[in-house]
Motif scaffolding. Structure first.
Motif, PDB file in Angstrom:
ATOM      1  N   ASP A 609       0.853  -1.187   0.000  1.00 45.38           N
ATOM      2  CA  ASP A 609       0.000   0.000   0.000  1.00 45.38           C
ATOM      3  C   ASP A 609       0.887   1.235   0.000  1.00 45.38           C
ATOM      4  OD1 ASP A 609      -2.293  -1.563   0.078  1.00 45.38           O
ATOM      5  OD2 ASP A 609      -2.243  -1.689   2.266  1.00 45.38           O
ATOM      6  N   VAL A 610       1.043   1.831  -1.170  1.00 43.24           N
ATOM      7  CA  VAL A 610       1.922   2.986  -1.316  1.00 43.24           C
ATOM      8  C   VAL A 610       1.383   4.157  -0.505  1.00 43.24           C
ATOM      9  CG1 VAL A 610       3.036   4.528  -2.968  1.00 43.24           C
ATOM     10  CG2 VAL A 610       2.551   2.151  -3.612  1.00 43.24           C
ATOM     11  N   THR A 611       0.075   4.404  -0.646  1.00 46.93           N
ATOM     12  CA  THR A 611      -0.637   5.400   0.160  1.00 46.93           C
ATOM     13  C   THR A 611      -1.968   4.788   0.549  1.00 46.93           C
ATOM     14  OG1 THR A 611      -1.817   6.455  -1.684  1.00 46.93           O
ATOM     15  CG2 THR A 611       0.433   7.225  -1.247  1.00 46.93           C
ATOM     16  N   ASP A 612      -2.826   5.592   1.165  1.00 44.23           N
ATOM     17  CA  ASP A 612      -4.165   5.099   1.500  1.00 44.23           C
ATOM     18  C   ASP A 612      -4.976   4.795   0.250  1.00 44.23           C
ATOM     19  OD1 ASP A 612      -3.601   5.318   4.163  1.00 44.23           O
ATOM     20  OD2 ASP A 612      -4.591   7.267   4.417  1.00 44.23           O
ATOM     21  N   ASN A 613      -4.599   5.386  -0.884  1.00 41.15           N
ATOM     22  CA  ASN A 613      -5.378   5.240  -2.111  1.00 41.15           C
ATOM     23  C   ASN A 613      -4.677   4.437  -3.206  1.00 41.15           C
ATOM     24  OD1 ASN A 613      -5.961   8.326  -1.048  1.00 41.15           O
ATOM     25  ND2 ASN A 613      -7.814   7.220  -1.624  1.00 41.15           N
ATOM     26  N   ILE A 614      -3.403   4.156  -3.046  1.00 37.04           N
ATOM     27  CA  ILE A 614      -2.642   3.488  -4.107  1.00 37.04           C
ATOM     28  C   ILE A 614      -2.060   2.186  -3.565  1.00 37.04           C
ATOM     29  CG2 ILE A 614      -0.699   3.652  -5.705  1.00 37.04           C
ATOM     30  CD1 ILE A 614      -1.045   6.667  -5.685  1.00 37.04           C
ATOM     31  N   SER A 615      -2.275   1.108  -4.315  1.00 34.59           N
ATOM     32  CA  SER A 615      -1.776  -0.209  -3.929  1.00 34.59           C
ATOM     33  C   SER A 615      -1.103  -0.855  -5.130  1.00 34.59           C
ATOM     34  CB  SER A 615      -2.915  -1.090  -3.425  1.00 34.59           C
ATOM     35  OG  SER A 615      -2.453  -2.374  -3.062  1.00 34.59           O
ATOM     36  N   ALA A 616       0.037  -1.507  -4.886  1.00 34.66           N
ATOM     37  CA  ALA A 616       0.774  -2.193  -5.947  1.00 34.66           C
ATOM     38  C   ALA A 616       0.925  -3.663  -5.594  1.00 34.66           C
ATOM     39  CB  ALA A 616       2.146  -1.554  -6.146  1.00 34.66           C
ATOM     40  N   GLN A 617       0.848  -4.519  -6.604  1.00 32.58           N
ATOM     41  CA  GLN A 617       1.014  -5.956  -6.406  1.00 32.58           C
ATOM     42  C   GLN A 617       2.074  -6.489  -7.356  1.00 32.58           C
ATOM     43  OE1 GLN A 617      -2.491  -8.360  -6.467  1.00 32.58           O
ATOM     44  NE2 GLN A 617      -3.603  -7.096  -4.991  1.00 32.58           N
ATOM     45  N   LEU A 618       2.872  -7.430  -6.865  1.00 34.87           N
ATOM     46  CA  LEU A 618       3.856  -8.131  -7.675  1.00 34.87           C
ATOM     47  C   LEU A 618       3.741  -9.613  -7.354  1.00 34.87           C
ATOM     48  CD1 LEU A 618       6.246  -8.012  -9.672  1.00 34.87           C
ATOM     49  CD2 LEU A 618       7.761  -7.776  -7.684  1.00 34.87           C
ATOM     50  N   GLY A 619       3.455 -10.403  -8.386  1.00 37.46           N
ATOM     51  CA  GLY A 619       3.212 -11.825  -8.172  1.00 37.46           C
ATOM     52  C   GLY A 619       4.148 -12.708  -8.969  1.00 37.46           C
ATOM     53  N   PHE A 620       4.511 -13.839  -8.371  1.00 40.06           N
ATOM     54  CA  PHE A 620       5.336 -14.852  -9.025  1.00 40.06           C
ATOM     55  C   PHE A 620       4.609 -16.192  -8.890  1.00 40.06           C
ATOM     56  CE2 PHE A 620       7.989 -11.598  -7.151  1.00 40.06           C
ATOM     57  CZ  PHE A 620       8.811 -11.211  -8.200  1.00 40.06           C
ATOM     58  N   GLU A 621       4.463 -16.895  -9.998  1.00 38.07           N
ATOM     59  CA  GLU A 621       3.782 -18.186  -9.952  1.00 38.07           C
ATOM     60  C   GLU A 621       4.441 -19.138 -10.940  1.00 38.07           C
ATOM     61  OE1 GLU A 621      -0.123 -16.726 -10.808  1.00 38.07           O
ATOM     62  OE2 GLU A 621       0.035 -17.188 -12.944  1.00 38.07           O
ATOM     63  N   GLY A 622       4.386 -20.419 -10.624  1.00 43.05           N
ATOM     64  CA  GLY A 622       5.009 -21.387 -11.508  1.00 43.05           C
ATOM     65  C   GLY A 622       4.650 -22.806 -11.140  1.00 43.05           C
ATOM     66  N   LYS A 623       5.098 -23.722 -11.979  1.00 48.95           N
ATOM     67  CA  LYS A 623       4.851 -25.147 -11.744  1.00 48.95           C
ATOM     68  C   LYS A 623       5.930 -25.965 -12.421  1.00 48.95           C
ATOM     69  CE  LYS A 623       0.854 -24.542 -13.704  1.00 48.95           C
ATOM     70  NZ  LYS A 623      -0.511 -24.693 -14.295  1.00 48.95           N
TER      71      LYS A 623
END
Length: 704
Positions: A609-623
């Motif tokens: 949560d960068v600020t109360d109004n801005i959120s960033a996501q970074l995801g890693f997935e694999g198999k």
């Protein structure tokens, strides 16, 4: 193995409950709010004695997901295949179908949407205005019966409320993708509330047909839903749901050189137009029991078609059409087009009688499925040869479910389902076959609520899948150039025993949750697809192997690492084996891993949560790598994907920039192994269809 699990469980109990020992609080304040209905009642996923994953509306939105296969990689030990315009065949813990051609099928993993059974119609799983998606792993025999030997996917759209509500979605992405949807709901009277939604998505798709200069794997999908709730009086609540789904997608997924550039002269389709409804009634006016009635109906027209040789034969394009102009191709194959047009009609009714304290349920279930197939296969310019079949099935079941409070913190859960199945099969080759079986499934589980926010359980489940008729084998049984053994005409039911041990917990401050499940599954009379190959002629059919075994682990959870940083994660480990299976061609598969069963899967998503109004996501997935099929040894390579999103939230609207597969990795989602290229003398080779490449877009949501 048991010692390691016991030590791990003990560590989890200490980590999740150390603060609760000092000060006990009511359990309903210490468990997460996600509610599921896997055991006939609304309960937290933390108190369900089964392995399950739940995705809520916000998780679906931040992934930019519009269809089921775009969220499945985040669930432990869940895989899928395409061989169509979408990844609509799902496998859980290595159990599940991978395709459908001529054969009438019963899926091992069922799909329910608003209590309507869409099993086998995976194109229906559009996610706009979905409240949540629940994935139950392992057999769910007591509640769901024959469609849930491997598990069940249960999708619920948002319910109507008395308060006015609006959900607006607008989106655009690369590959010419755009989408729009709107849902509105309100109370019509003090007793009646309604919600209606409509959604459409269009995309050019990820395949360029360089011969036709067209987008031949394009998407054109729409869904309309209407839900009505009526509180007739203090004792009677009624519900009505209606769905209209219109899928008009192209299908052109395979090429001889395994690229996204097709030269097919007759690209196919993957379409569905369906209307479905459900009715529910809950009556609580009796002194000792409540009564619940569920009824549903569905009618669908589908087409699945493709260019069988994947090439063109245009003398004006000798380079692009090299394979199609090859003398051996002209002599032995020709330009065949294959189309499977089906008319589906389904109806079901279920009555449940429940105790007032929800400690037991007994019920009866009845269902009828009718499928009419019209297959048309022929060379370009010739009248197609037709094969028709009519497949009618009936299921009738009695079931019971009981929760016994052994001690204040210990529950015993028992369930049984007895289901009879009968089918009538008739086709244009004059085959007239009847089958009937009676199958028994059930569950016994012991739950121990160690502290209000930590539960351990162990369970034994038995699931089953009906036997059936091999339509493809029967369709080719009288053809020249191929011999189908009579043993390939029908196959028997399969049974699956599943032993589970699980720990579910949440820290007292709700900053950490963790679900751990260890399982061992034994498959009896395992249903496996095999192929009869003779020259360029082939036919697939299902037969029963001796047995199979699947065991592994699932770990899922969330962790609030810092006030502004959280982690969502899932880990899956799966070990599978086929036992006592030799194909009609003499290939011995005893001891080999089962298809669609990667040894490991992982998904980690960091949310900041960068600020109360801005959120960033970074995801890693694999198999891990895995075999495409149980009848050949071609494999999909291991895969590692990167996803990301950035969202801005206001009081009533949000804007999300998202991306999936940001490294632009080629990920096969279906693979075959046979000879299809005359340029190499029809040598056996592996051909694959790819999942989405790098995709990115912008989504606007407005809610009221």
């Amino acid at each position: 193995m048991k010692l390691k699990l016991s030590l791990l469980a003990t560590s989890l109990l200490v980590a999740l409950s150390n603060t609760a020992i000092a000060e006990q609080t009511p359990s309903n304040q210490d468990i997460e709010t996600i509610q599921v209905t896997g055991d006939f009642q609304q309960e937290s996923i933390l108190t369900l004695s089964a392995s399950a994953s739940v995705f809520d509306e916000s998780e679906i939105q931040t992934r930019g997901a519009s269809y089921l296969d775009e969220i499945l990689n985040s669930a432990a030990n869940v895989n899928f295949t395409a061989g169509a315009s979408r990844g609509r065949f799902v496998q859980i813990r290595g159990v599940g179908l991978r395709s459908q051609f001529v054969d009438p099928i019963t899926p091992s993993v069922g799909v329910l949407i608003d209590n309507i059974n869409y099993s086998g119609l995976g194109g229906s799983a559009l996610l706009f205005d979905a409240d949540h998606v629940a994935i139950y792993r392992g057999p769910q025999g007591t509640k769901f019966g024959a469609d849930a030997m491997g598990g069940i996917i249960d999708i619920h759209s948002n319910s109507p409320t008395q308060s006015p509500s609006v959900n607006l979605k607008l989106g655009a992405a690369n590959y010419g993708t755009h989408e729009a949807g709107v849902a509105v709901g309100a109370g019509l009277t003090d007793a009646i509330a309604a919600r209606a939604s409509i959604y459409q998505k269009q995309s050019d798709g990820f395949v360029d047909n360089v011969y036709l200069n067209e987008d031949t794997q394009d998407l054109d999908e729409s869904v309309a839903r209407f839900k009505l709730s009526y509180a007739a009086n203090d004792d009677l609540n009624l519900g009505f749901v209606y769905h209209h789904i219109d899928i008009d997608n192209g299908y052109d997924g395979f090429t001889l050189d395994n690229t996204r550039q097709s030269v097919a002269s007759q690209p196919g389709k993957d379409t569905q137009e369906s209307d479905a409804f459900s009715l529910t009634a809950d009556y609580t006016g009796m002194s000792s029991v409540d009564i619940e009635i569920l009824a549903s109906g569905l009618q669908a027209d589908t087409e699945y078609s493709y260019d069988e040789d994947w090439v063109c034969a245009d003398t004006a394009q000798p380079v692009l059409c090299e394979a199609g102009l090859h003398p051996d191709h002209i002599a032995y194959y020709g330009q065949y087009f294959d189309a499977y047009v089906r008319d589906h009609e389904r109806g079901s009714a279920e009555v449940r009688v429940k105790s007032k304290d929800k400690s037991w349920v007994i019920g009866a279930f009845s269902r009828r499925h009718d499928v009419i197939l019209d297959r048309q296969r022929g060379k370009h310019g010739d009248l197609p040869a037709q094969f028709k079949s009519n497949f009618e099935t009936q299921n009738h079941a009695l079931f019971a479910h009981k929760v016994t409070q052994v001690k204040e913190d210990v529950k015993l859960i028992t369930g049984i389902r007895i289901e009879s199945y009968s089918s009538d099969y008739l086709d244009s080759n004059a085959f007239d076959l009847d089958t009937d079986d009676t199958m028994v499934g059930g569950k016994i589980a012991l739950e121990y609520q160690v502290v209000p926010q930590t539960m351990i359980y162990t369970s034994l489940n038995r699931g089953y899948k009906v036997g059936g008729v091999n339509g493809e084998a029967l369709a080719k049984a009288k053809d020249d150039g191929i011999t189908i053994p009579q043993s390939g005409f029908t196959f028997d039911p399969e049974y699956l025993w599943n032993l589970e041990f699980g720990v579910k917990g949440q820290s007292r401050d709700k900053r950490h949750t963790l679900h751990l499940t260890a399982f061992y599954m034994h498959r009896e009379d395992m249903q496996l697809k095999q192929w009869q190959l003779e020259g360029v002629q082939f036919a697939g059919f299902i037969s029963n192997a001796g047995k199979g075994r699947n065991y592994g682990l699932e770990i899922e959870g969330t962790s609030q690492i810092l006030n502004a940083l959280s982690l969502q994660y899932s880990l899956g480990y799966l070990d599978t084996k086929i036992e006592d299976f030799v194909t009609v061609n003499g290939d011995d598969f005893d001891g080999r891993e089962q298809a669609q069963s990667p040894k490991y899967q992982y998904a980690f998503t960091f949310v900041y949560d960068v600020t109360d109004n801005i959120s960033a996501q970074l995801g890693f997935e694999g198999k891990d790598d895995y075999f495409f099929s149980d009848s050949h040894h071609a494999q999909a390579p291991n895969q590692n994907l990167i996803n990301a999103s950035v969202s801005y939230f206001s009081d009533s609207w949000s804007l999300t920039a998202w991306g999936r597969n940001l490294a632009d990795t080629d990920v096969p989602v279906r693979g075959f192994q046979f000879g299809n290229d005359p340029r190499n003398g029809w040598a056996t080779d592996t051909y694959v269809q790819y999942a989405e490449p790098r995709v990115y877009g912008l989504t606007f949501n407005y809610t009221l």
